[in-house]
Scaffold this active site. Structure first.
Site, PDB file in Angstrom:
ATOM      1  N   GLY A  40      14.934  75.273  47.229  1.00 50.55           N
ATOM      2  CA  GLY A  40      15.946  73.984  47.980  1.00 50.55           C
ATOM      3  C   GLY A  40      15.968  73.881  48.564  1.00 50.55           C
ATOM      4  O   GLY A  40      16.942  74.795  49.420  1.00 50.55           O
TER       5      GLY A  40
ATOM      6  N   GLY B 201      16.712  65.420  55.435  1.00 55.82           N
ATOM      7  CA  GLY B 201      15.600  65.851  55.584  1.00 55.82           C
ATOM      8  C   GLY B 201      14.241  66.458  56.083  1.00 55.82           C
ATOM      9  O   GLY B 201      13.777  67.392  56.121  1.00 55.82           O
TER      10      GLY B 201
ATOM     11  N   PRO C 176      20.784  65.499  50.512  1.00 51.71           N
ATOM     12  CA  PRO C 176      20.478  64.198  50.181  1.00 51.71           C
ATOM     13  C   PRO C 176      20.823  63.338  51.740  1.00 51.71           C
ATOM     14  O   PRO C 176      20.421  62.551  52.546  1.00 51.71           O
ATOM     15  CB  PRO C 176      22.352  63.737  50.116  1.00 51.71           C
ATOM     16  CG  PRO C 176      22.187  65.343  49.120  1.00 51.71           C
ATOM     17  CD  PRO C 176      21.555  66.129  49.851  1.00 51.71           C
TER      18      PRO C 176
ATOM     19  N   GLU D  89       6.789  67.654  52.160  1.00 50.74           N
ATOM     20  CA  GLU D  89       6.002  68.834  52.586  1.00 50.74           C
ATOM     21  C   GLU D  89       5.989  68.128  54.451  1.00 50.74           C
ATOM     22  O   GLU D  89       4.729  68.720  54.769  1.00 50.74           O
ATOM     23  CB  GLU D  89       4.577  68.901  51.742  1.00 50.74           C
ATOM     24  CG  GLU D  89       5.095  69.135  50.529  1.00 50.74           C
ATOM     25  CD  GLU D  89       5.235  71.568  50.600  1.00 50.74           C
ATOM     26  OE1 GLU D  89       5.266  71.731  51.766  1.00 50.74           O
ATOM     27  OE2 GLU D  89       5.611  71.457  49.640  1.00 50.74           O
TER      28      GLU D  89
HETATM   29  C1  LIG Z   1       8.651  63.775  44.474  1.00 55.90           C
HETATM   30  C2  LIG Z   1       8.653  64.807  45.302  1.00 55.90           C
HETATM   31  C3  LIG Z   1       9.431  66.092  44.931  1.00 55.90           C
HETATM   32  C4  LIG Z   1       9.908  66.565  46.537  1.00 55.90           C
HETATM   33  N1  LIG Z   1      10.428  67.951  46.184  1.00 55.90           N
HETATM   34  C5  LIG Z   1      11.001  68.890  47.513  1.00 55.90           C
HETATM   35  C6  LIG Z   1      11.180  70.100  47.013  1.00 55.90           C
HETATM   36  O1  LIG Z   1      11.225  70.996  45.828  1.00 55.90           O
HETATM   37  N2  LIG Z   1      11.736  70.733  47.473  1.00 55.90           N
HETATM   38  C7  LIG Z   1      12.864  70.600  49.249  1.00 55.90           C
HETATM   39  O2  LIG Z   1      13.383  70.376  49.519  1.00 55.90           O
HETATM   40  N3  LIG Z   1      11.955  69.678  49.296  1.00 55.90           N
HETATM   41  C8  LIG Z   1      11.399  68.363  47.866  1.00 55.90           C
HETATM   42  N4  LIG Z   1      11.158  67.839  48.531  1.00 55.90           N
HETATM   43  C9  LIG Z   1      11.888  66.578  49.599  1.00 55.90           C
HETATM   44  C10 LIG Z   1      10.968  66.054  50.616  1.00 55.90           C
HETATM   45  O3  LIG Z   1      10.650  66.809  51.298  1.00 55.90           O
HETATM   46  C11 LIG Z   1      11.870  64.764  52.244  1.00 55.90           C
HETATM   47  O4  LIG Z   1      11.911  64.057  51.214  1.00 55.90           O
HETATM   48  C12 LIG Z   1      10.919  64.997  52.655  1.00 55.90           C
HETATM   49  O5  LIG Z   1      10.830  66.283  53.633  1.00 55.90           O
HETATM   50  C13 LIG Z   1      11.875  63.798  53.808  1.00 55.90           C
HETATM   51  O6  LIG Z   1      12.708  64.175  54.436  1.00 55.90           O
HETATM   52  P1  LIG Z   1      13.005  61.781  53.451  1.00 55.90           P
HETATM   53  O7  LIG Z   1      13.155  61.614  52.689  1.00 55.90           O
HETATM   54  O8  LIG Z   1      15.243  62.610  53.619  1.00 55.90           O
HETATM   55  O9  LIG Z   1      13.146  61.535  54.566  1.00 55.90           O
HETATM   56  P2  LIG Z   1      13.282  61.169  56.143  1.00 55.90           P
HETATM   57  O10 LIG Z   1      13.954  62.193  57.165  1.00 55.90           O
HETATM   58  O11 LIG Z   1      14.938  60.193  55.811  1.00 55.90           O
HETATM   59  O12 LIG Z   1      13.157  59.893  56.847  1.00 55.90           O
HETATM   60  C14 LIG Z   1      12.716  59.057  56.675  1.00 55.90           C
HETATM   61  C15 LIG Z   1      11.671  58.223  57.570  1.00 55.90           C
HETATM   62  O13 LIG Z   1      11.893  58.129  58.856  1.00 55.90           O
HETATM   63  C16 LIG Z   1      11.232  59.390  59.704  1.00 55.90           C
HETATM   64  N5  LIG Z   1      11.977  59.747  60.691  1.00 55.90           N
HETATM   65  C17 LIG Z   1      12.318  60.662  60.587  1.00 55.90           C
HETATM   66  N6  LIG Z   1      12.551  61.730  61.798  1.00 55.90           N
HETATM   67  C18 LIG Z   1      11.961  60.833  62.358  1.00 55.90           C
HETATM   68  C19 LIG Z   1      11.187  61.106  63.921  1.00 55.90           C
HETATM   69  N7  LIG Z   1      12.080  62.359  64.944  1.00 55.90           N
HETATM   70  N8  LIG Z   1      10.534  60.291  64.315  1.00 55.90           N
HETATM   71  C20 LIG Z   1       9.867  59.179  64.387  1.00 55.90           C
HETATM   72  N9  LIG Z   1       9.981  59.222  62.258  1.00 55.90           N
HETATM   73  C21 LIG Z   1      11.387  59.738  62.292  1.00 55.90           C
HETATM   74  C22 LIG Z   1       9.614  59.789  58.557  1.00 55.90           C
HETATM   75  O14 LIG Z   1       9.098  60.270  58.658  1.00 55.90           O
HETATM   76  C23 LIG Z   1      10.375  58.773  57.500  1.00 55.90           C
HETATM   77  O15 LIG Z   1       9.588  58.142  57.142  1.00 55.90           O
HETATM   78  C24 LIG Z   1      10.855  66.040  47.481  1.00 55.90           C
HETATM   79  C25 LIG Z   1      10.423  64.621  47.663  1.00 55.90           C
HETATM   80  C26 LIG Z   1       9.800  63.789  46.771  1.00 55.90           C
HETATM   81  C27 LIG Z   1       9.401  62.560  46.644  1.00 55.90           C
END
Ligand SMILES: Cc1cc2nc3c(=O)[nH]c(=O)nc-3n(C[C@H](O)[C@H](O)[C@H](O)COP(=O)(O)OP(=O)(O)OC[C@H]3O[C@@H](n4cnc5c(N)ncnc54)[C@H](O)[C@@H]3O)c2cc1C
Length: 398
Positions: free
Chosen positions: A142, A149, A146, A377
């Site tokens: 974890g 990310g 929310p 990842e």
């Molecule tokens: C099916 C699934 C399984 C998962 N399993 C795990 C798990 O086991 N454990 C865990 O901890 N997480 C898990 N995740 C979460 C995953 O690691 C995150 O979704 C990921 O790190 C992206 O975070 P976010 O979705 O909050 O997107 P955000 O961080 O909100 O990003 C949204 C968009 O903004 C872009 N962005 C953000 N910052 C910048 C910047 N500085 N410059 C340019 N662009 C930017 C991103 O690249 C992306 O395109 C999982 C996700 C999915 C979909």
């Protein structure tokens, strides 16, 4: 160059002759995993995907433990002690079946077990790792929240010391956590008064719950959950003693991303094979569509990117086995291979025409799965920023 007639025959399944670099043990491990996936996943996975469930995940985990696929490249504590290349080959074969199965194995081995193996106390390792290696206990990891990310440094989940025994009390929420609601143990990252620390949380601890996230249109044969931590009280020794700051979770992610470099090429291989088969048998305008130059151009480009990607995975694997793999090189591999894998799957879908959108074929399933693999990842943009920083020396993250 050797005389043409004496050269080994061109192998469409291995056009660059990469199998020559594998020894008998590598090939045996690859075959074991490929056979297991063919028997236990391929006949059922379209149905699991359609229903949005992974039935008998505990049974599957035990079987994966039985073939040594859980915590495969870790040593001791019941783990197989395989090489990085062998682990990569297993990831490729598992993801050729479905990204959800590879995700189960990656999260178990490269995230949850790797965290305990690298940063845990001897007691934590003895207590958890053998049962996780056998698949008797499923783990989750974890980190994402929310509102945090790509930038986990700002996480809000907090662990506070409480009482004379030095207990920890955790409060917060994690989001998108693979294996969450089937896990027996969760590795949870939280802020403390001394920065970010990792905690080993038995999931039957009061105050812990993991509601499953439904309505996903990607990784449907994978369990994804929220983690809710509501005054979860843990003993003082629940903290991972060797992990301080983001270095801990980022080290685990680098290991898991390495597996994805290989895995994504498995999904791509499955789509490529489906496209070649289809192109050879589907007839339009009086002949197989594979006989048209435009289709052959697509197949040739797909094969080039597929096997370049596998070559890159081999190269990174050998660097990891030599202890010379840098995180920037893992970013290079994850960025390229997932992006190219999606492109291969989308091109395969065009070759299958309308059948490309049907679950009768694996193509659309892999393509939608890879949308998650592109994001988790580290998103494409995060890996571009890692490489951009390494190339220019300038930090463009904020
Ligand atoms: C099916 C699934 C399984 C998962 N399993 C795990 C798990 O086991 N454990 C865990 O901890 N997480 C898990 N995740 C979460 C995953 O690691 C995150 O979704 C990921 O790190 C992206 O975070 P976010 O979705 O909050 O997107 P955000 O961080 O909100 O990003 C949204 C968009 O903004 C872009 N962005 C953000 N910052 C910048 C910047 N500085 N410059 C340019 N662009 C930017 C991103 O690249 C992306 O395109 C999982 C996700 C999915 C979909």
């Amino acid at each position: 160059m050797a005389e043409f007639a004496k050269l080994p025959a061109f192998d469409p399944a291995d056009p660059l002759g990469l199998d020559d670099q594998l020894d008998a043990e590598d090939l045996a491990i690859r075959d074991t995993v490929r056979t297991w996936a063919a028997d236990r996943v391929l006949p059922h996975v379209a149905g699991w995907f359609e229903e949005g469930e992974l039935p008998d995940i505990r049974g599957l985990a035990r079987e994966l433990g039985g073939i040594g696929a859980l915590g495969m490249s870790l040593t001791g504590y019941g783990c197989a002690g395989a090489s990085a290349v062998q682990y990569g080959l297993a990831c490729l074969e598992l993801e050729a079946a479905d990204s959800g199965i590879r995700s189960l194995v990656s999260v178990q081995g490269s995230l949850a077990m790797y965290a305990i193996h690298s940063f845990g106390s001897e007691e934590q390792k003895q207590h958890w790792l053998p049962r996780m290696a056998s698949g008797d206990v499923i783990g989750c990891f974890g980190l994402t929240e929310p509102d945090h990310g790509s930038d986990p440094a700002g996480m809000r989940t907090y662990a506070k010391r409480d009482g004379s025994g030095g207990d920890w009390v955790l409060n917060g929420r994690k989001m998108w956590i693979t294996n969450g609601s089937v896990a027996g143990v969760a590795v949870v990252w939280a802020q403390t008064d001394d920065g970010i620390r990792g905690f080993v949380v038995p999931t039957d601890t009061p105050g812990f719950s993991a509601p499953e996230i439904k309505h996903k249109w990607s990784l449907r044969a994978s369990v994804t959950s929220e983690l809710v931590l509501d005054d979860v009280r843990l003993p003082a020794d629940a903290v991972l003693p060797e992990a301080t700051g983001l270095r801990g979770p980022l080290g685990c992610l680098s290991h898991a991303r390495y597996g994805i470099v290989w895995g994504a090429m498995g999904a791509a291989r499955s789509c490529f094979e489906a496209a070649v088969d289809y192109a050879k048998t589907r007839e339009q305008f009086g002949r197989p569509i594979g006989g048209f130059q435009l289709t052959q151009a697509k197949l040739a480009d797909m094969a080039v990117e597929l096997h370049k990607g596998i070559l890159l995975a081999h190269h990174l694997g050998r660097r990891m086995d030599a202890g010379r793999l840098r995180p920037e090189q893992v970013s290079f591999g994850k960025l390229n291979n997932v992006r190219e894998a999606i492109d291969i799957c989308r091109t395969a879908r065009t070759i299958l025409g309308a059948n490309g959108i049907s679950l009768e074929y694996p193509v659309m399933r892999h393509a939608t799965n890879l949308e998650s693999v592109l994001t988790y990842e580290g998103t494409v943009e995060m890996h571009q920023l890692v490489l951009g920083k390494a190339l220019t020396g300038l930090d463009a993250f904020r």
